[in-house]
Design an enzyme around this catalytic site. Structure first.
Site, mmCIF file in Angstrom:
data_model
loop_
_atom_site.group_PDB
_atom_site.id
_atom_site.type_symbol
_atom_site.label_atom_id
_atom_site.label_comp_id
_atom_site.label_asym_id
_atom_site.label_seq_id
_atom_site.Cartn_x
_atom_site.Cartn_y
_atom_site.Cartn_z
ATOM 1 N N GLU A 118 -23.008 -4.428 -5.746
ATOM 2 C CA GLU A 118 -23.343 -4.145 -4.361
ATOM 3 C C GLU A 118 -22.147 -3.485 -3.684
ATOM 4 O O GLU A 118 -21.036 -4.018 -3.715
ATOM 5 C CB GLU A 118 -23.667 -5.484 -3.662
ATOM 6 C CG GLU A 118 -24.409 -5.332 -2.374
ATOM 7 C CD GLU A 118 -25.930 -5.282 -2.587
ATOM 8 O OE1 GLU A 118 -26.390 -5.157 -3.746
ATOM 9 O OE2 GLU A 118 -26.644 -5.351 -1.575
ATOM 10 N N ASP A 137 -24.921 -8.246 1.665
ATOM 11 C CA ASP A 137 -25.788 -7.365 2.441
ATOM 12 C C ASP A 137 -25.217 -5.953 2.396
ATOM 13 O O ASP A 137 -24.554 -5.500 3.314
ATOM 14 C CB ASP A 137 -25.862 -7.883 3.879
ATOM 15 C CG ASP A 137 -27.068 -7.318 4.593
ATOM 16 O OD1 ASP A 137 -27.899 -6.666 3.929
ATOM 17 O OD2 ASP A 137 -27.173 -7.521 5.804
ATOM 18 N N LYS A 142 -25.492 -13.587 -1.640
ATOM 19 C CA LYS A 142 -26.311 -12.374 -1.618
ATOM 20 C C LYS A 142 -25.692 -11.418 -0.614
ATOM 21 O O LYS A 142 -25.763 -11.616 0.598
ATOM 22 C CB LYS A 142 -27.760 -12.689 -1.232
ATOM 23 C CG LYS A 142 -28.659 -11.482 -1.337
ATOM 24 C CD LYS A 142 -30.124 -11.887 -1.321
ATOM 25 C CE LYS A 142 -31.040 -10.729 -1.644
ATOM 26 N NZ LYS A 142 -31.042 -9.675 -0.647
ATOM 27 N N LYS A 156 -32.804 -17.389 1.306
ATOM 28 C CA LYS A 156 -32.482 -16.657 2.536
ATOM 29 C C LYS A 156 -31.824 -17.563 3.568
ATOM 30 O O LYS A 156 -32.137 -18.748 3.658
ATOM 31 C CB LYS A 156 -33.765 -16.075 3.148
ATOM 32 C CG LYS A 156 -34.414 -15.019 2.284
ATOM 33 C CD LYS A 156 -33.531 -13.816 2.153
ATOM 34 C CE LYS A 156 -34.160 -12.585 2.793
ATOM 35 N NZ LYS A 156 -33.370 -11.391 2.573
ATOM 36 N N TYR A 183 -22.458 -7.651 -10.238
ATOM 37 C CA TYR A 183 -23.155 -8.914 -10.464
ATOM 38 C C TYR A 183 -24.273 -8.842 -11.496
ATOM 39 O O TYR A 183 -25.047 -9.775 -11.640
ATOM 40 C CB TYR A 183 -23.732 -9.461 -9.155
ATOM 41 C CG TYR A 183 -24.555 -8.453 -8.362
ATOM 42 C CD1 TYR A 183 -25.728 -7.927 -8.867
ATOM 43 C CD2 TYR A 183 -24.147 -8.066 -7.093
ATOM 44 C CE1 TYR A 183 -26.477 -7.021 -8.146
ATOM 45 C CE2 TYR A 183 -24.902 -7.164 -6.352
ATOM 46 C CZ TYR A 183 -26.053 -6.643 -6.882
ATOM 47 O OH TYR A 183 -26.783 -5.748 -6.170
ATOM 48 N N ASP A 212 0.818 4.311 -2.612
ATOM 49 C CA ASP A 212 0.630 5.713 -2.217
ATOM 50 C C ASP A 212 1.751 6.598 -2.754
ATOM 51 O O ASP A 212 1.530 7.740 -3.122
ATOM 52 C CB ASP A 212 0.565 5.832 -0.689
ATOM 53 C CG ASP A 212 -0.715 5.211 -0.156
ATOM 54 O OD1 ASP A 212 -1.664 5.034 -0.947
ATOM 55 O OD2 ASP A 212 -0.762 4.880 1.047
ATOM 56 N N GLU A 241 -24.723 -17.157 -6.567
ATOM 57 C CA GLU A 241 -23.877 -16.093 -6.030
ATOM 58 C C GLU A 241 -24.231 -15.842 -4.572
ATOM 59 O O GLU A 241 -25.363 -16.057 -4.170
ATOM 60 C CB GLU A 241 -24.130 -14.781 -6.800
ATOM 61 C CG GLU A 241 -24.137 -14.956 -8.295
ATOM 62 C CD GLU A 241 -24.357 -13.652 -9.065
ATOM 63 O OE1 GLU A 241 -24.614 -12.611 -8.424
ATOM 64 O OE2 GLU A 241 -24.265 -13.696 -10.301
ATOM 65 N N CYS A 291 -14.856 6.461 38.783
ATOM 66 C CA CYS A 291 -14.294 5.260 38.174
ATOM 67 C C CYS A 291 -14.647 4.042 39.029
ATOM 68 O O CYS A 291 -14.464 4.067 40.247
ATOM 69 C CB CYS A 291 -12.787 5.428 38.063
ATOM 70 S SG CYS A 291 -11.954 3.914 37.550
ATOM 71 N N ASP A 301 0.837 -1.202 0.000
ATOM 72 C CA ASP A 301 0.000 0.000 0.000
ATOM 73 C C ASP A 301 0.872 1.253 0.000
ATOM 74 O O ASP A 301 0.553 2.246 -0.650
ATOM 75 C CB ASP A 301 -0.892 0.023 1.246
ATOM 76 C CG ASP A 301 -1.960 -1.055 1.170
ATOM 77 O OD1 ASP A 301 -2.034 -1.744 0.125
ATOM 78 O OD2 ASP A 301 -2.710 -1.219 2.160
ATOM 79 N N CYS A 347 -11.536 7.953 32.962
ATOM 80 C CA CYS A 347 -10.994 8.085 34.307
ATOM 81 C C CYS A 347 -9.684 8.844 34.157
ATOM 82 O O CYS A 347 -8.826 8.468 33.375
ATOM 83 C CB CYS A 347 -10.756 6.701 34.912
ATOM 84 S SG CYS A 347 -9.715 6.754 36.362
ATOM 85 N N LYS A 349 -29.511 -17.825 -10.084
ATOM 86 C CA LYS A 349 -29.985 -17.188 -11.317
ATOM 87 C C LYS A 349 -29.866 -18.174 -12.475
ATOM 88 O O LYS A 349 -28.964 -19.009 -12.492
ATOM 89 C CB LYS A 349 -29.116 -15.973 -11.655
ATOM 90 C CG LYS A 349 -29.026 -14.932 -10.557
ATOM 91 C CD LYS A 349 -28.028 -13.831 -10.923
ATOM 92 C CE LYS A 349 -27.979 -12.782 -9.806
ATOM 93 N NZ LYS A 349 -26.938 -11.775 -10.028
ATOM 94 N N CYS A 402 -4.690 4.733 38.097
ATOM 95 C CA CYS A 402 -5.868 3.878 38.301
ATOM 96 C C CYS A 402 -5.460 2.423 38.032
ATOM 97 O O CYS A 402 -4.922 2.116 36.961
ATOM 98 C CB CYS A 402 -6.963 4.312 37.334
ATOM 99 S SG CYS A 402 -8.275 3.106 37.124
ATOM 100 N N CYS A 445 -11.188 2.924 40.787
ATOM 101 C CA CYS A 445 -10.349 3.708 41.712
ATOM 102 C C CYS A 445 -11.107 4.867 42.347
ATOM 103 O O CYS A 445 -10.506 5.654 43.077
ATOM 104 C CB CYS A 445 -9.110 4.225 40.990
ATOM 105 S SG CYS A 445 -9.477 5.511 39.791
HETATM 106 S S1 IVH Z 1 -29.123 -9.597 -8.718
HETATM 107 C C1 IVH Z 1 -33.075 -8.473 -10.594
HETATM 108 N N1 IVH Z 1 -27.163 -10.527 -7.295
HETATM 109 O O1 IVH Z 1 -30.365 -8.039 -3.512
HETATM 110 C C2 IVH Z 1 -31.904 -9.022 -9.902
HETATM 111 N N2 IVH Z 1 -28.632 -8.951 -6.291
HETATM 112 O O2 IVH Z 1 -33.340 -8.306 -3.525
HETATM 113 C C3 IVH Z 1 -31.042 -7.935 -9.445
HETATM 114 N N3 IVH Z 1 -28.065 -8.358 -3.993
HETATM 115 O O3 IVH Z 1 -31.245 -4.988 -4.965
HETATM 116 C C4 IVH Z 1 -30.156 -8.263 -8.372
HETATM 117 N N4 IVH Z 1 -26.288 -9.642 -3.849
HETATM 118 O O4 IVH Z 1 -29.076 -5.117 -3.641
HETATM 119 C C5 IVH Z 1 -28.233 -9.720 -7.318
HETATM 120 N N5 IVH Z 1 -25.353 -11.404 -6.160
HETATM 121 C C6 IVH Z 1 -26.416 -10.605 -6.192
HETATM 122 C C7 IVH Z 1 -26.797 -9.812 -5.075
HETATM 123 C C8 IVH Z 1 -27.925 -9.012 -5.172
HETATM 124 C C9 IVH Z 1 -27.049 -8.767 -3.212
HETATM 125 C C10 IVH Z 1 -29.111 -7.421 -3.560
HETATM 126 C C11 IVH Z 1 -29.274 -6.235 -4.464
HETATM 127 C C12 IVH Z 1 -30.693 -6.270 -4.916
HETATM 128 C C13 IVH Z 1 -31.349 -7.108 -3.884
HETATM 129 C C14 IVH Z 1 -32.519 -7.811 -4.496
#
Ligand code: IVH
Length: 666
Positions: free
Chosen positions: A174, A116, A114, A314, A226, A35, A112, A408, A31, A426, A290, A431, A411
Site C-alpha cells: 500500500e 488507507d 489496514k 472495519k 503485505y 544527499d 495487520e 482586512c 538526510d 492584507c 489473515k 496591520c 485593519c
Molecule cells: S491484503 C486479497 N493487507 O485493502 C487480499 N490489503 O480491501 C489483498 N489494504 O486492495 C489485500 N492494508 O488496498 C491487505 N495489510 C493489508 C492492507 C490491505 C490495506 C487494502 C488494499 C486492498 C484493500 C482490500
C-alpha cells in the site's frame, strides 16, 4: 580505486542507508549526509554516463512525462477484502473457516493494520525492479513504474546477501502518505497557491497517478508491503515467513503486524489497534485478519472478489456532522487572510472540534459552504480537521453563498489576491493582526524563546501601540508593562528579564524568529552554516550566492533578497543589535561520537530537558527514540524513571545517569 568500483561502493552504501531508514527504522546518517553521497554518485555518473544503471539510486528523480499510462495485467488478480463491521462478524468469519476446514483446528492468524492508501504491485525479475502498477479493476492496472521508482522506500534491486533473488517476485503493498508529511504537503500547496488535498489518501492517489514522474518525486510517498503475487524459485509455508523474507530483501513491512494464536487474540488486536488509531503516524481504517498458513489458505480458496482466508475488520468512521455558525476571517503573520468556519462544537475521533479552516475562497466555492449549513467534518489523529462536504438536504432556505470581503477584517486595508493565486493577503505591513502574529512567532519556543510573553500580553501591547515591530520588545520598560492588565510588578519584572535573557541567541534562532517567508527552522540552520553565522554578510547577500547553497532553491533565495531589500526590515534587525541582541558564534563541527547510537531519555532530568538531550545526541550523529526497544543502545534515566528504565534493566541495555551522560559529551 576505479570509477566503476567507486560508483558501485556509493550505490551499495546508499542502498544500505535506505534499508536502514525504511526497513529497519534505524538510520545511521542524517538526510543531509545521504544527499551528499547521492550528489557524489550523481556527479560520477554525469561524468561517466555509460556506467548509469537502471537501479542506481540516482534514477529516482523522475523520467520525461508520459502521454498516458500503459496497462498491465496482473498475473494473479488483485482482489479486495470482505468486511467485518463488528466483533460478531469477526467471530462469524472464524466460524465459517472452521466449518469449511471440517474440524475444530486452532487457526493461526496474522493481523495487520489496514492502511488507507493505494494498492500497488511491484514486479522483480532476477532481483531487479522491472515494473509496477496500480490495482485498477483488479485484473488490469495502470503501469506506473516511473512513479514508483521515485519512492525511496521501494528497493530498485533486492538485497540478496542472506537469501537469493527469485526468478520472479511480485510484491503487493500500500502506497500512502504519513499524517505529518500530509500536513506539510498541504501547507506547501497552500504557500504555492496550489489546491490542497482533502486527505492523505487523495494526496497519495494524485501523486501516484502523475504523468510527470518528476512531480511524484517531490511528494512524500511511503509504502508498506503485505502480500505476494507470483513468486518463482522460493516457497514459503506461512505469511509471516514471507514477510520476514520481504524485509530481508529490503521491503518495508509494517512493524505492527502480529502473529496470533486464535480468533480471540485477533479480536483484541482489532480493538487495541482501534484505540491507538489516532496515535499512529499514518491513517488506517481497520485491521486485516489473515490466515497465516499458506496450505490452509489454499484449502480455503477464494471467492470471485475476495479470498475466504482473510477479512477486513472495519473501524468506526471519524466523521461527524455539525452546523456552521459563522465564517470569520483570520489574518496570519504574512498577511494571508484565511476563512475559518465556527462550528457548533462536536467530538470527532475523541477530540472536540469547534473551528475548521476553509483555506480560501476557491475551497469555499468548490464545496459551496454557507453559514447555517450542516457539514460533514472529518479528522484523523493529528491531521487537521476539515469539511468533507455540505449536507445539502439540510441547508436552510436563507443560506446564501459566502464571499470574502475585499478589506482586512483587522485593519480595513485592501486585501489583494493576485491573478491566478488562491490566497488573499492584507497588504498593510503594520496591520495589527500581522504585527501580533509576527511578534508571537518572534517570541516562540524555537525562535527567540521568550517565556512569559504570551498572546494576551502581545494583544495589549500592540493595541496600546507600545509595540509596532519586534525590536520594540527590547525597548519595553517596567513602567510600561506594570500598567497592563494582569501584570503584577513581579511578573512585569520576570517578563523584562526574560526579554533580556533572550538577547544572547544564535544566528539560526534569530533568522527563524524574523519570520521571513519560506525560511523556517531548518532553512535557518542551513543559512547559519552557509554564512558562518555572519549576519552582516547575510544581510548583503545576493541571489547567486544563495542559490549555490544546498537546500536553498530559487523561491527561498528570492524571498530572502526581497526581505533585505525592504529598508524597514534592515532597520528592525539593526535596531535589535543596537538594543543588545548578540549572536553566539557558530560552534565548530561537533565530533560525531554517537553515530549509529540510539538513546532513550526517561524520568526527569535536572540540568537539561529531554528535548535538549535529544539535540545533544543528534548534533553528535546519534538518534533519540521515544521508547526502549532492541535498537536502544543507552537509556539516560533521571528521577522517577518508570517502565522504560525497568525495560532497559530487564533487557540489559546500559543505563546512564544524567551526569554520566554529561561526562560522555565533555
Ligand atoms: S491484503 C486479497 N493487507 O485493502 C487480499 N490489503 O480491501 C489483498 N489494504 O486492495 C489485500 N492494508 O488496498 C491487505 N495489510 C493489508 C492492507 C490491505 C490495506 C487494502 C488494499 C486492498 C484493500 C482490500
Amino acid at each position: 580505486m576505479s570509477v566503476r568500483t567507486n560508483i558501485d561502493a556509493l550505490r551499495s552504501e546508499l542502498n544500505d542507508h535506505n534499508y536502514r531508514y525504511y526497513v529497519l527504522d534505524d538510520p545511521v546518517i542524517s538526510d543531509a549526509e545521504y544527499d551528499r553521497l547521492l550528489r557524489e554518485l550523481q556527479s560520477l555518473e554525469d561524468a561517466h554516463p555509460d556506467l548509469i544503471t537502471n537501479d542506481s539510486p540516482t534514477q529516482r528523480v523522475g523520467a520525461p512525462p508520459l502521454d498516458g499510462f500503459g496497462s498491465i495485467e496482473h498475473r494473479i488478480p488483485m482482489q479486495s477484502l470482505a468486511n467485518a463491521m463488528d466483533t460478531d462478524e469477526l467471530l462469524a468469519f472464524h466460524d465459517r473457516l472452521i466449518r469449511r476446514l471440517g474440524e475444530e483446528k486452532a487457526i493461526e492468524y496474522i493481523a495487520e493494520p489496514k492502511l488507507d492508501g493505494l494498492a500497488v504491485e511491484l514486479v522483480y525479475e532476477h532481483g531487479k525492479f522491472v515494473n509496477g502498477s496500480t490495482r485498477g479493476d483488479g485484473t488490469t492496472g495502470e503501469e506506473i513504474t516511473q512513479n514508483l521508482k521515485t519512492i525511496r522506500a521501494i528497493p530498485l534491486a533486492l538485497r540478496v546477501e542472506t537469501q537469493s533473488a527469485p526468478a520472479l517476485l511480485e510484491v503487493r503493498g500500500e502506497v500512502f502518505i504519513r499524517k505529518d508529511d500530509f500536513n506539510k504537503l498541504n501547507k506547501q500547496q497552500e504557500a504555492n497557491d496550489k489546491p490542497i488535498f482533502a486527505n492523505p489518501r487523495n494526496a497519495a492517489a494524485g501523486s501516484l497517478r502523475q504523468l510527470d514522474s518528476s512531480i511524484t518525486a517531490t511528494r512524500p510517498l511511503s509504502i508498506f508491503c503485505y502480500q505476494a503475487g507470483v513468486v518463482e524459485g522460493v516457497t514459503f509455508e506461512t505469511h509471516s515467513e514471507f514477510l520476514a523474507a520481504l524485509q530481508n530483501w529490503g521491503f518495508p513491512v509494517n512493524p505492527e503486524i502480529k502473529v496470533l494464536s486464535g480468533i480471540e487474540d485477533a479480536v483484541i488486536f482489532h480493538s487495541e489497534l482501534e484505540s491507538r488509531r489516532n496515535t499512529l503516524p499514518y491513517e488506517i481504517d481497520g485491521s486485516v485478519i489473515k490466515v497465516n498458513n499458506y496450505a490452509l489458505r489454499e484449502e480455503l480458496g477464494v471467492r470471485s472478489r475476495s479470498p475466504r482466508w482473510a477479512i477486513a475488520g472495519k473501524f468506526k468512521a471519524q466523521q461527524e456532522t455539525t452546523v456552521v455558525e459563522d465564517i470569520v476571517l483570520s489574518v496570519g503573520r504574512t498577511g494571508a487572510v484565511t476563512p475559518v468556519a465556527k462550528l457548533v462544537p462536536v467530538k470527532v475521533g475523541g477530540v472536540m472540534v469547534s473551528n475548521v479552516t476553509l483555506h480560501n475562497q476557491d475551497e469555499i466555492d468548490r464545496k459551496d459552504i454557507r453559514v447555517g449549513d450542516t457539514v460533514l467534518i472529518q479528522r484523523a489523529g493529528d491531521v487537521i480537521p476539515q469539511v468533507v462536504k455540505v449536507i445539502l438536504e439540510k441547508r436552510p432556505e436563507i443560506a446564501s453563498p459566502f464571499k470574502m470581503t475585499n478589506t482586512c477584517p483587522e485593519c480595513d486595508h485592501d486585501v489583494y489576491r493576485p491573478e491566478g493565486e488562491v490566497v488573499a493577503r492584507c497588504q498593510n505591513l503594520s496591520c495589527p493582526a500581522q504585527v501580533k502574529r509576527r511578534i508571537e512567532h518572534f517570541v516562540s519556543k524555537n525562535a527567540m524563546d521568550i517565556d512569559g510573553v504570551g498572546e494576551k500580553l502581545i494583544d495589549q501591547l500592540v493595541e496600546k501601540k507600545r509595540i509596532k515591530s519586534v525590536d520594540d520588545l527590547f525597548r519595553l520598560t517596567l513602567d510600561q508593562l506594570s500598567g497592563l492588565e494582569r501584570m503584577a510588578e513581579k511578573s512585569a519584572e520576570n517578563t523584562i528579564s526574560a526579554i533580556n535573557n533572550s538577547k544572547a541567541t544564535t544566528f539560526h534562532r534569530f533568522i527563524h524568529a524574523l519570520g521571513i517567508r519560506n525560511v523556517g527552522e531548518h532553512v535557518s540552520k542551513v543559512l547559519e552554516k552557509a554564512f558562518g553565522g555572519n549576519m552582516e554578510i547575510f544581510m548583503k547577500t545576493n541571489v547567486e550566492y544563495l542559490e549555490a547553497i544546498d537546500e536553498v532553491g530559487p523561491i527561498v533565495a528570492e524571498t530572502i533578497i526581497t526581505f533585505w531589500s525592504d529598508e524597514t526590515n534592515v532597520n528592525i534587525v539593526n535596531n535589535c543589535f543596537e538594543l543588545g541582541v548578540t549572536l553566539e558564534s557558530v560552534k565548530n563541527e561537533t565530533e560525531q561520537i554517537f553515530t549509529g547510537k540510539t538513546f532513550v531519555f526517561t524520568g526527569s532530568l535536572e540540568k537539561i530537558t529531554r528535548k535538549e538531550g535529544k539535540e545533544i545526541v543528534e548534533e553528535r550523529g546519534g538518534r533519540a527514540a521515544g521508547s526502549v526497544s532492541a535498537k536502544t543502545d543507552y537509556v539516560v534515566a533521571g528521577e522517577n524513571a518508570g517502565s522504560k528504565l525497568k525495560k532497559a534493566e530487564e533487557s540489559g541495555i546500559p543505563v546512564l545517569t544524567e551526569s554520566e551522560f554529561m561526562d560522555l559529551i565533555k
